[in-house]
Design an enzyme around this catalytic site. Structure first.
Site: not given
Length: 153
Positions: A53, A111, A123
């Site tokens: 990420c 994240h 993402h």
């Protein structure tokens, strides 16, 4: 005199908003070019064969001249906090992960994603999914895991 101040305020405010949107659109466009690129935890930075990420957000912003940090821990320190109701295209959104759900403070962040507008985030996560677009609205996993947003543009 009042009208002049009001005009200047509106001009500066709209110029800033338009400028941020003009910067966000190319960043999002670049990011969408990598849809379905494989996810790999700990991916090598500044390459486009696979991403985790934070390497994805770093890479996409780097392609447009922004240095937002190496990993989520560094990226969370950039920009200014934005309330959820004020998020705009190009903002970084930070989330808790199941493994970090019971952590405190910044240790809870696991994240990061780019807000695309219209309740969508760009993402990458989980092997087999890779770079993708997800919804962030009530009732979605990403809404439930959402922590905060930062504006870096």
């Amino acid at each position: 005199m009042y009208r002049m101040y009001l005009f200047l305020f509106l001009f500066i405010f709209s110029a800033t908003s338009v400028s941020a949107m003009n910067q966000a659109d190319p960043i999002i466009k670049t990011g969408t070019k990598y849809l379905h690129t494989p996810y790999k935890y700990g991916a090598t930075r500044l390459q486009d064969e696979n991403f985790d990420c934070s390497s994805f957000t770093q890479f996409v912003f780097w392609k447009h001249g922004y240095q937002i940090g190496y990993n989520t821990s560094e990226q969370v320190m950039k920009g200014k906090y934005i309330p959820f109701k004020q998020i705009k295209k190009g903002d970084l959104l930070f989330f808790a992960t199941p493994r970090r759900m019971n952590s405190n403070g910044l240790d809870k962040v696991g994240h990061v994603a780019i807000y695309m507008g219209n309740g969508r985030i760009l993402h990458t996560f989980r092997k087999g999914i890779g770079v993708t677009i997800s919804r962030i609205q009530k009732g979605t996993i990403w809404y439930d895991r959402y922590l905060f947003a930062k504006r870096v543009l």
